[in-house]
Design a protein around this motif. Structure first.
Motif, short mmCIF file in Angstrom:
data_model
loop_
_atom_site.label_atom_id
_atom_site.label_comp_id
_atom_site.label_asym_id
_atom_site.label_seq_id
_atom_site.Cartn_x
_atom_site.Cartn_y
_atom_site.Cartn_z
N TRP A 1 20.49 15.45 -34.67
CA TRP A 1 21.35 15.88 -35.58
C TRP A 1 21.65 17.16 -36.10
O TRP A 1 22.29 17.50 -36.13
CB TRP A 1 19.68 15.04 -36.43
N LEU A 2 20.62 18.36 -35.68
CA LEU A 2 20.79 19.72 -35.42
C LEU A 2 22.60 19.60 -35.17
O LEU A 2 23.19 20.82 -35.32
CB LEU A 2 19.68 20.84 -34.86
N ARG A 3 21.90 19.97 -33.72
CA ARG A 3 22.96 20.18 -33.02
C ARG A 3 24.70 18.99 -33.46
O ARG A 3 25.80 19.93 -33.77
CB ARG A 3 22.99 18.93 -31.21
N ALA A 4 25.04 17.79 -33.68
CA ALA A 4 25.81 17.64 -34.88
C ALA A 4 26.39 18.18 -35.75
O ALA A 4 27.01 18.22 -36.33
CB ALA A 4 25.78 15.90 -35.38
N GLY A 5 24.86 18.75 -36.34
CA GLY A 5 24.96 19.92 -38.21
C GLY A 5 25.93 20.68 -37.46
O GLY A 5 26.94 21.56 -38.84
N VAL A 6 25.26 21.79 -36.45
CA VAL A 6 26.02 22.63 -36.20
C VAL A 6 27.09 22.73 -35.66
O VAL A 6 28.58 23.08 -36.64
CB VAL A 6 24.92 24.13 -35.05
N LEU A 7 27.86 22.25 -34.75
CA LEU A 7 28.92 21.18 -34.40
C LEU A 7 30.03 21.44 -35.81
O LEU A 7 31.38 21.76 -36.16
CB LEU A 7 29.16 19.89 -33.78
N GLY A 8 30.15 20.28 -36.82
CA GLY A 8 30.03 19.33 -37.80
C GLY A 8 30.66 21.64 -39.32
O GLY A 8 31.82 20.94 -39.57
N ALA A 9 29.34 21.65 -39.27
CA ALA A 9 30.28 23.34 -39.84
C ALA A 9 30.12 24.07 -39.56
O ALA A 9 31.95 24.14 -39.55
CB ALA A 9 28.86 23.60 -40.03
N ASN A 10 30.76 23.71 -37.98
CA ASN A 10 31.59 24.92 -37.17
C ASN A 10 33.34 24.54 -36.96
O ASN A 10 33.84 25.39 -38.03
CB ASN A 10 31.12 25.00 -36.14
N ASP A 11 32.97 22.70 -37.35
CA ASP A 11 34.83 22.31 -37.18
C ASP A 11 34.77 22.27 -38.99
O ASP A 11 36.62 22.52 -39.23
CB ASP A 11 34.40 20.81 -36.99
N PRO B 1 22.75 6.32 -34.54
CA PRO B 1 24.47 6.79 -34.79
C PRO B 1 24.48 7.41 -36.36
O PRO B 1 25.51 8.46 -36.81
CB PRO B 1 24.81 5.56 -34.22
N TRP B 2 24.39 6.75 -37.83
CA TRP B 2 23.66 7.57 -38.83
C TRP B 2 23.15 7.90 -39.10
O TRP B 2 24.26 9.32 -39.65
CB TRP B 2 23.41 5.93 -39.53
N ALA B 3 22.26 8.67 -38.33
CA ALA B 3 21.60 9.54 -38.72
C ALA B 3 22.27 11.50 -38.51
O ALA B 3 23.00 11.69 -38.58
CB ALA B 3 20.11 10.25 -37.84
N ALA B 4 23.83 11.24 -36.72
CA ALA B 4 24.12 11.82 -36.71
C ALA B 4 25.58 11.77 -37.21
O ALA B 4 25.67 13.23 -37.13
CB ALA B 4 24.02 11.83 -35.54
N ALA B 5 25.82 10.65 -37.36
CA ALA B 5 27.36 10.91 -38.25
C ALA B 5 27.19 11.55 -39.68
O ALA B 5 27.95 12.30 -40.26
CB ALA B 5 27.76 9.40 -39.19
N GLY B 6 25.62 10.76 -40.50
CA GLY B 6 25.84 11.39 -41.54
C GLY B 6 25.64 13.06 -41.64
O GLY B 6 25.93 13.78 -42.82
N ALA B 7 24.52 13.45 -40.72
CA ALA B 7 24.84 15.28 -40.75
C ALA B 7 25.91 16.01 -39.98
O ALA B 7 26.35 16.92 -40.92
CB ALA B 7 23.77 15.27 -39.63
N SER B 8 26.64 14.94 -39.93
CA SER B 8 28.07 16.00 -38.57
C SER B 8 28.54 15.77 -40.62
O SER B 8 29.61 16.82 -40.72
CB SER B 8 28.60 15.11 -38.06
N ALA B 9 29.28 15.15 -41.42
CA ALA B 9 30.09 14.73 -41.69
C ALA B 9 29.18 15.66 -43.29
O ALA B 9 30.16 16.54 -44.14
CB ALA B 9 29.65 13.22 -42.87
N LEU B 10 27.84 15.75 -43.59
CA LEU B 10 27.98 16.79 -44.56
C LEU B 10 27.90 17.89 -43.86
O LEU B 10 28.35 18.96 -45.06
CB LEU B 10 26.37 16.43 -44.73
N ALA B 11 27.54 18.63 -42.64
CA ALA B 11 27.47 19.55 -42.20
C ALA B 11 29.22 20.36 -42.63
O ALA B 11 29.48 21.53 -42.06
CB ALA B 11 27.30 19.93 -40.77
N PHE B 12 29.75 18.92 -41.85
CA PHE B 12 31.82 20.02 -41.87
C PHE B 12 31.75 19.94 -43.57
O PHE B 12 33.13 21.24 -43.68
CB PHE B 12 33.02 18.27 -41.88
#
Length: 246
Positions: free
Chosen positions: A29-39, A158-169
């Motif tokens: 989740w943390l990885r997806a969040g950081v990458l999502g924010a960067n993107d 997958p839902w947690a990773a997707a949510g973290a990625s979308a929120l971080a983006f």
């Protein structure tokens, strides 16, 4: 001197170490969040800077930025969901295969576990004793750990990773939107460049911290890449605006 048998056997012995269950899932989740924010920072910043290079009107900049934010967040979530779902399905298939083998051929699986511990350097007697105790405690967990390096509790969501990625983006995309709209028209691009590059330095540091790699190298990579993206889109936007195409 502390008597070893009375020492705590749970994770309280080393509270700062990642011995808790689910650590892989939380890191995902943390990885997806950081990458999502960067993107989110880079993608939306490149869009609004490119449009700002073509026109000083606020309407087109806001429209393009919001389209990039919404479309990017959905795209990031979908991509993360598909990727992690595939990983989860593969892990579940391996777990079910191991569970079936333990039910159908327990003796062969036990011998295999002993052999794996022998390969790790244990003597025959010690390997047999370890395999016996771990099998009695949780045979499936023992085989998953030694054979497949899996922990059933660490299968990612997958839902947690997707949510973290979308929120971080989305959170990352808000920064360039604010930076391009708050300053006067003449300072928009400069302020956006500075704010975005500073934010990218932070995300680069965090990604390196998560992965345990060089902080400065990671920061330099993302800052340089972000600067190139902003410069390229601004030049394209300026050219289109000057040529009358946009």
């Amino acid at each position: 001197m502390t008597d070893r048998p009375d020492a705590p056997t749970d994770t309280a012995v080393h509270p700062g170490e990642p011995h808790r269950e689910g650590i892989a899932q939380r890191l995902n989740w943390l990885r997806a969040g950081v990458l999502g924010a960067n993107d989110g920072i880079v993608s939306v910043a490149a869009i609004v800077v490119g449009v700002a290079g073509a026109t000083t009107q606020t309407g087109p900049i806001v429209t393009a930025g919001m389209a990039g934010l919404v479309g990017g967040a959905i795209s990031m979530a979908l991509g993360e969901y598909v990727s992690v779902s595939s990983q989860r399905d593969s892990e579940h298939a391996l777990i079910e295969k191991e569970r079936r083998e333990l039910a159908e051929m327990p003796e062969q699986e036990f011998d295999e576990l002993v052999g794996l511990y022998r390969q790790k350097g244990l003597s025959e007697g010690t390997a047999h004793r370890v395999a016996t105790e771990l099998t009695a405690h949780d045979a499936l967990a023992a085989h998953l750990e030694v054979e497949l390096h899996l922990d059933e509790s660490d299968v990612v969501s997958p839902w947690a990773a997707a949510g973290a990625s979308a929120l971080a983006f989305t959170v990352g995309a808000i920064l360039p939107m604010v930076a391009i709209l708050v300053p006067p028209a003449g300072a928009r691009v400069t302020v956006t460049f500075v704010a975005v590059l500073f934010a990218l330095a932070i995300t680069g540091y965090l990604s390196a911290w998560i992965g345990g790699s060089s902080r400065w190298r990671a920061m330099a990579r993302v800052v340089l890449g972000g600067a190139l993206a902003l410069a390229a889109t601004y030049l394209v936007g300026s050219w289109l605006g000057a040529s009358g195409i946009a």
